[in-house]
Design an enzyme around this catalytic site. Structure first.
Site, mmCIF file in Angstrom:
data_model
loop_
_atom_site.group_PDB
_atom_site.id
_atom_site.type_symbol
_atom_site.label_atom_id
_atom_site.label_comp_id
_atom_site.label_asym_id
_atom_site.label_seq_id
_atom_site.Cartn_x
_atom_site.Cartn_y
_atom_site.Cartn_z
ATOM 1 N N THR A 61 -3.415 -41.636 4.085
ATOM 2 C CA THR A 61 -4.022 -42.870 3.054
ATOM 3 C C THR A 61 -5.769 -43.497 3.411
ATOM 4 O OG1 THR A 61 -3.559 -45.509 2.570
ATOM 5 C CG2 THR A 61 -3.689 -44.460 5.186
ATOM 6 N N GLN A 71 -5.789 -49.589 7.359
ATOM 7 C CA GLN A 71 -5.546 -48.595 7.438
ATOM 8 C C GLN A 71 -5.200 -46.831 8.395
ATOM 9 O OE1 GLN A 71 -4.146 -49.656 4.875
ATOM 10 N NE2 GLN A 71 -4.330 -47.846 3.637
ATOM 11 N N HIS A 97 -2.012 -46.284 9.608
ATOM 12 C CA HIS A 97 -0.587 -46.008 9.804
ATOM 13 C C HIS A 97 -0.385 -44.572 10.395
ATOM 14 C CE1 HIS A 97 0.742 -48.167 6.145
ATOM 15 N NE2 HIS A 97 -0.855 -48.023 5.866
ATOM 16 N N GLU A 134 -8.115 -44.423 -2.170
ATOM 17 C CA GLU A 134 -6.517 -44.655 -3.320
ATOM 18 C C GLU A 134 -7.040 -46.020 -2.777
ATOM 19 O OE1 GLU A 134 -3.006 -44.924 -0.528
ATOM 20 O OE2 GLU A 134 -3.877 -44.005 0.407
ATOM 21 N N HIS A 135 -7.552 -47.165 -1.350
ATOM 22 C CA HIS A 135 -7.850 -48.487 -1.830
ATOM 23 C C HIS A 135 -9.779 -48.704 -1.940
ATOM 24 C CE1 HIS A 135 -4.101 -47.240 -0.301
ATOM 25 N NE2 HIS A 135 -3.301 -48.559 -0.483
ATOM 26 N N ASP A 190 0.107 -54.068 -0.135
ATOM 27 C CA ASP A 190 0.847 -53.062 0.585
ATOM 28 C C ASP A 190 2.169 -53.657 -0.035
ATOM 29 O OD1 ASP A 190 -0.950 -51.161 1.458
ATOM 30 O OD2 ASP A 190 -0.919 -51.460 3.160
ATOM 31 N N GLU A 234 -5.583 -19.876 -38.974
ATOM 32 C CA GLU A 234 -5.240 -19.780 -37.929
ATOM 33 C C GLU A 234 -4.242 -18.552 -37.446
ATOM 34 O OE1 GLU A 234 -3.631 -23.015 -35.710
ATOM 35 O OE2 GLU A 234 -4.678 -24.075 -35.707
ATOM 36 N N HIS A 256 4.255 -20.622 -41.232
ATOM 37 C CA HIS A 256 3.955 -21.853 -41.035
ATOM 38 C C HIS A 256 3.708 -22.488 -42.151
ATOM 39 C CE1 HIS A 256 3.518 -21.432 -36.479
ATOM 40 N NE2 HIS A 256 3.360 -22.513 -36.478
#
Length: 446
Positions: A245, A267, A270, A337-338, A371, A425, A430
């Site tokens: 984190t 944080q 964690h 992340e944050h 959170d 192509e 096709h």
């Protein structure tokens, strides 16, 4: 915390700036080779392998990996009423936000008689993972289950590591943490497995005697979970290879050092690899935050095993910049992340951010709120992946399918363009597929 001084000289561009910023060592590729035999064992031996790995990694011998329904009921009945109320409020707010994300079918009338409809279909079965190592995360059950439910996923199962018995004949021994089980019961998830780590991802990917295979696996975990997700990418859908984190805080002299320090610590608790980064143009704030860190760390929990290693690790630092504009360049390069914005006119500054998993604006929107009870999702991209990836949402569990509906006249109008492009192509078949519908003569454009 270490200091990185980026003042004075012009900031470099792109990867050169990213290389100056702190980041944890998280080598998923190296872990991949270690989880490969685990994944293969689950493929070939099913539940027996899961039971053996629970004994090896979690220290408990299971009779069965499936959690009995009564254990879920008991966990919810025995849950602290205050915790239940908090979980219920977290669920309520998450539903409010995620329900608004649900997409509906939309039809575009390209030409008269020719339309393309995009409809959104949920994946059929999802495996959710809730970690159970250093901490217990019932909030992660909510953050994964609510968007899946709001997307309309019909079949959902959850895995979380079994816990060691706390005493002889402990009824909770061999089951996931009771708060995890209570959160599952609260959300109506009745298919739960006492399986952790890479083997949980393998169980969902391959299926076993007890557990049907899933189309997708989501949820945070350690490096072994991340490596297993990479191993099965292509066989199943995943949310992200979540790393340690991260919090980055962009702050100026208006920020309160008490708030900044407490958010960095929040944080860091964690994991010893958790990243805590302060980006500021105020030396005075940096010094005040360092003093606050000393005082607040001494007064909290998880100091030696998590917080101190995290704050002193190479992944954490105070980054000094010349101004908020330079700070924005730094946090965009970091892609946290944050990301907290604690500056003057924080909302306007936040609006200029390009890369972040989630942005928290001002002094009264700390990451801790996100959170649990902001209503936002806390399953977010880490390791700089916010520059190309989003957090978990209802969209994560939906597939967009285009429905093409053209009449004969509508196809005739554009047939010559299709044939021309097919021949350009060098794919004549096709074009032939168009010509066959008109007697092998391409209609002239009108």
């Amino acid at each position: 915390m270490a200091r990185i001084d980026l003042r004075g000289d012009a900031l470099p561009e792109g990867s050169a700036l990213r290389d100056l910023l702190p980041r944890a060592d998280f080598d998923v590729q190296a872990a991949l080779e270690k989880v490969r035999p685990i994944c293969e064992a689950v493929h070939h031996r099913g539940d027996a392998a899961l039971i053996d790995y629970a004994e090896k990694f979690d220290g408990v011998r299971l009779a069965s990996v499936r959690v009995p329904a009564q254990a879920l009921t008991d966990a919810l009945e025995q849950l602290d009423p205050a915790v239940r109320a908090a979980l219920e409020e977290s669920v309520r707010r998450a539903r409010l936000v995620h329900r608004e994300q649900r997409r509906t079918a939309h039809t575009t009338q390209v030409v008269p008689g020719g339309s393309v409809t995009e409809k959104w279909v949920p994946v059929e079965r999802v495996g959710l993972y809730a970690p159970g190592g250093r901490s217990v995360y019932p909030s992660s059950v909510i953050m994964n289950a609510v968007p899946a439910q709001e997307a309309g996923v019909a079949s959902m199962a959850l895995a979380s590591p079994p816990q060691k018995p706390r005493f002889e004949n402990d009824p909770a021994g061999g089951l996931p943490h009771p708060t995890i089980l209570a959160a599952c019961a609260l959300l109506g998830i009745d298919e739960v497995y006492a399986v952790g780590g890479a083997q949980a991802v393998a169980m969902f990917a391959h299926g076993t005697e007890s557990c049907a295979p899933a189309n997708m696996v989501t949820g945070p975990g350690n490096i072994w979970v991340a490596a297993a997700k990479r191993y099965f990418t292509g066989k199943i859908g995943i949310d992200t290879e979540a790393g340690p984190t991260e919090i980055a805080i962009l702050a100026d002299e208006t920020a309160d050092p008490v708030h900044v320090a407490s958010d960095l610590i929040s944080q860091a608790e964690h994991d010893p690899l958790a990243a805590a980064v302060l980006v500021t143009d105020s030396v005075e704030l940096a010094e005040a935050v360092e003093k606050e860190l000393e005082a607040q760390v001494a007064a909290t929990k998880h100091i030696e095993d998590r917080i101190v290693p995290a704050l002193r690790g190479r992944q954490s630092a105070i980054v000094l910049v010349d101004g908020v504009d330079e700070g924005l360049r730094v946090v965009d390069a970091y892609g946290a992340e944050h990301l907290e914005i604690q500056t003057a006119d924080a909302a306007a500054v936040a609006d200029r951010v390009k890369n972040a998993g989630a942005i928290f604006v001002g002094a009264w929107a700390p990451v801790s709120l996100g959170d649990y009870c902001a209503g936002s999702n806390h399953v977010l991209p880490t390791g700089g992946c916010a520059c190309h990836s989003s957090g978990l949402s209802v969209q994560s569990f939906l597939r967009g399918i285009h429905i093409v509906d053209y009449t004969r006249d509508a196809l005739a109008e554009v047939a010559h363009h299709v044939v021309t492009l097919a021949e350009a192509e060098d794919l004549p078949a096709h074009g032939a597929a168009i010509k066959a519908r008109f007697g092998w003569k391409v209609p002239e454009s009108k």
